[in-house]
Design a protein around this motif. Structure first.
Motif, PDB file in Angstrom:
ATOM      1  N   ALA A  33       0.822  -1.212   0.000  1.00 22.78           N
ATOM      2  CA  ALA A  33       0.000   0.000   0.000  1.00 22.78           C
ATOM      3  C   ALA A  33       0.855   1.261   0.000  1.00 22.78           C
ATOM      4  CB  ALA A  33      -0.926  -0.011   1.214  1.00 22.78           C
ATOM      5  N   ASP A  34       2.035   1.188   0.638  1.00 19.84           N
ATOM      6  CA  ASP A  34       2.849   2.406   0.737  1.00 19.84           C
ATOM      7  C   ASP A  34       3.828   2.538  -0.425  1.00 19.84           C
ATOM      8  OD1 ASP A  34       4.557   0.368   1.281  1.00 19.84           O
ATOM      9  OD2 ASP A  34       5.345   1.185   3.153  1.00 19.84           O
ATOM     10  N   GLN A  78       5.787   3.646  -3.491  1.00 16.05           N
ATOM     11  CA  GLN A  78       5.951   4.933  -4.165  1.00 16.05           C
ATOM     12  C   GLN A  78       6.674   4.703  -5.484  1.00 16.05           C
ATOM     13  OE1 GLN A  78       5.175   8.085  -3.081  1.00 16.05           O
ATOM     14  NE2 GLN A  78       4.255   7.379  -1.170  1.00 16.05           N
ATOM     15  N   PRO A  96       7.611  -5.847   1.009  1.00 21.49           N
ATOM     16  CA  PRO A  96       7.815  -4.394   1.136  1.00 21.49           C
ATOM     17  C   PRO A  96       9.265  -3.971   0.908  1.00 21.49           C
ATOM     18  CG  PRO A  96       6.502  -5.234   2.958  1.00 21.49           C
ATOM     19  CD  PRO A  96       6.972  -6.424   2.194  1.00 21.49           C
ATOM     20  N   SER A 133      10.358  -2.731  -2.570  1.00 21.27           N
ATOM     21  CA  SER A 133       9.670  -1.615  -3.221  1.00 21.27           C
ATOM     22  C   SER A 133      10.622  -0.647  -3.921  1.00 21.27           C
ATOM     23  CB  SER A 133       8.825  -0.848  -2.203  1.00 21.27           C
ATOM     24  OG  SER A 133       7.718  -1.642  -1.830  1.00 21.27           O
TER      25      SER A 133
END
Lengths: 195, 275, 195
Positions: B164-165, B167, C76, C79
């Protein structure tokens, strides 16, 4: 700039890139995109992709390579279950569309007039638009005859859609039965449409 | 014409209805010539043109294309076409062209043969056979293509979401040095009183040196006076540094301190400023 | 209707459904969708989902549960790498940004108020942030006037970007193009040092 990445994380990265990209990714795409600056050789990348293909061999999705690159897709055996989840995702195509597509696929580059000659009927603009809108075919040039009709060819998306790496993987055309009838002598069946 | 026939997919695993007539599936193509008028039109819609229709007639009678029995085929074809016309169906032009071609082939076959014309082009059926065969190849190719496993029917794209975060990477705009100079020119054109803000090469390096000294003072509380000079820059560099220190002092950006005569001079940020 | 499915294929099916669905799938979604008619208990389904979560623990994508259900998501920590796959081009700098940058470059150290005086319009915080975020300008001190405004100067990155060794290499305005008589009348370009 050169960065350093752990081998385990490198495989995770390639795996995640292939899963999060909407489009198939070629080795070139991976090297210039997500792996930029990491200095990963082509051999190394190939080895990781092969490893991933093995890792997913028994799973519900598999890593396959088609014309535009690598992507994950569901096992074909599961299609009966999965297709009922998204009936709207699977459009059906008429014979006219499929015959036109087959002619473009096997005889490209080909004009609409040449398609009509072989099919013996006119090809509606609607049919051509369906194929172009679907990104399966595109005009790649114009034939230098009066009217300069567009020459149609298939796209990488077409190959991707049908799970093919290149046109040579298309099913073989049926062999034409040789004509032995003496009355007819020899009728050349090269499939040449000029007439 | 009535409603167009719903296009049927080319699946061959199970027999698909040839057509629907008043909701009833027509599974078999009619064996004889009698076709209910409603079915006739629908039937013709199920064919992809006269070549497809001719192939159907040939196969129905278990002929080989290369044997093309022109008499029988022409007769059957004509009967269908005439029936359609009697029923005032609008026939696609291609069907009529084919009827004319069949009639011509038939009449040419009736003409006495001349030995000297008996090469491969002499049989009036050859061209039609060639077209039927070519069409049949691609009709089959279309079926084969339709059988290929394909996306959204036999397999689906597997994908994962991004956190979700997540970028995306931002590509910052490119700027050319000229853009900046042009911007400055614009300002100068607008500001009539720009004379008070002159731009000059010598002053430029003084102001750069001022920035550099202030930067150093952000990292350290004090600078010794000598540290502001780099003798490798030569006399001009020393002068620029000296001017910068004087200018900073004049603008009350720094304070110069000296405990006693001949003691080291220190620079520090003016009172209350960041230290 | 009740159908029978092998345990191995059942896990593949759930895995493939989660990978091919556009939306996260709750257990309820799975039971009423892809598993309809297969008679899979909630416990059994939970066990398979837990198994899948374990299977993917060390991989590039992970099975996560959110309010709307289960879905696969990239790790995560990847990313930053994955961000390179989808670069976004930010718009060109506005005239206000360019003018502010020019003034800082040629008149440093300079306060925001001084920039506003010269430009004749206010300079938004957004403009200053744009230049600071780009690492082209920084606050090098504070002017000892009421409010102690920051003094802006250009950075080494600024010089690097424009290929300059130092600020004295900045073009002099008169060098750029011949100045018309009209301009000379209004804009004095000579070296009066009063400031």
């Amino acid at each position: 700039m050169n960065q350093v990445i752990q081998p385990a994380q490198l495989q995770q990265l390639i795996e995640a890139a292939l899963f999060t990209s909407e489009q198939p990714l070629s080795m070139q795409d991976l090297q210039s995109g997500v792996l930029a600056g990491l200095n990963i050789s082509k051999n190394k990348l190939q080895a990781i992709l092969t490893q991933l293909q093995q890792d997913y061999a028994g799973r519900g999705v598999q890593l396959v390579e088609t014309a535009s690159g690598f992507h994950f897709q569901s096992r074909p055996e599961l299609s009966d279950y999965l297709a009922r989840l998204w009936p709207e995702r699977s459009p059906r195509y008429s014979r006219a569309v499929m015959e036109t597509l087959a002619l473009i696929a096997y005889r490209q580059p080909i004009t609409r007039g040449e398609i009509e000659d072989i099919r013996g009927v006119s090809v509606s603009s609607q049919i051509m638009r369906t194929l172009v809108d679907r990104n399966w075919v595109k005009v790649v040039g114009h034939k230098e005859v009066p009217g300069r009709p567009g020459l149609y060819a298939t796209t990488a998306e077409f190959l991707d859609y049908f799970g093919l790496k290149n046109l040579s993987q298309l099913p073989q055309l049926t062999e034409l039965r040789p004509v032995s009838d003496a009355e007819l002598n020899t009728v050349e069946m090269t499939g040449d449409t000029s007439s | 014409m009535s409603e167009p026939l719903v296009a049927e997919p080319l699946t061959i695993q199970q027999p698909l209805p040839l057509a629907f007539v008043r909701g009833e599936a027509v599974l078999e193509r009619p064996e004889d010539l009698y076709i209910p008028p409603d079915a006739m039109e629908v039937l013709l819609d199920a064919f992809e043109g006269p070549l497809d229709f001719l192939l159907y007639l040939i196969r129905k009678h278990k002929f080989e294309i290369v044997d093309l029995p022109v008499n029988e085929i022409t007769q059957q074809y004509m009967e269908y076409i005439e029936l359609m016309q009697e029923m005032n169906f609008e026939l696609a032009a291609e069907y009529l062209v084919m009827a004319a071609m069949l009639a011509e082939i038939k009449s040419r076959l009736l003409l006495p043969k001349h030995r000297e014309h008996e090469d491969e082009e002499s049989d009036p059926r050859a061209e039609l056979i060639r077209r039927l065969q070519a069409y049949e190849v691609f009709r089959q190719a279309a079926t084969d293509l339709d059988q290929l496993p394909r996306q959204e029917r036999d397999f689906f794209h597997g994908h994962a979401q991004l956190p979700a975060d997540f970028q995306p990477m931002i590509i910052l705009p490119e700027v050319a040095l000229e853009d900046m100079v042009l911007a400055l020119k614009d300002i100068m054109k607008r500001a009539n009183d720009f004379q008070h803000h002159h731009v000059k090469r010598e002053q430029m390096s003084t102001r750069e040196r001022m920035s550099r000294i202030l930067s150093l003072l952000q990292q350290r509380d004090y600078l010794r006076f000598e540290e502001c000079f780099d003798t490798s820059e030569g006399k001009e560099g020393v002068v620029v540094s000296f001017l910068a220190i004087l200018e900073l002092s004049k603008e009350k950006l720094i304070v110069l301190t000296q405990v006693e005569m001949y003691a080291p001079i220190h620079l520090k940020v003016a009172l209350g400023a960041d230290g």
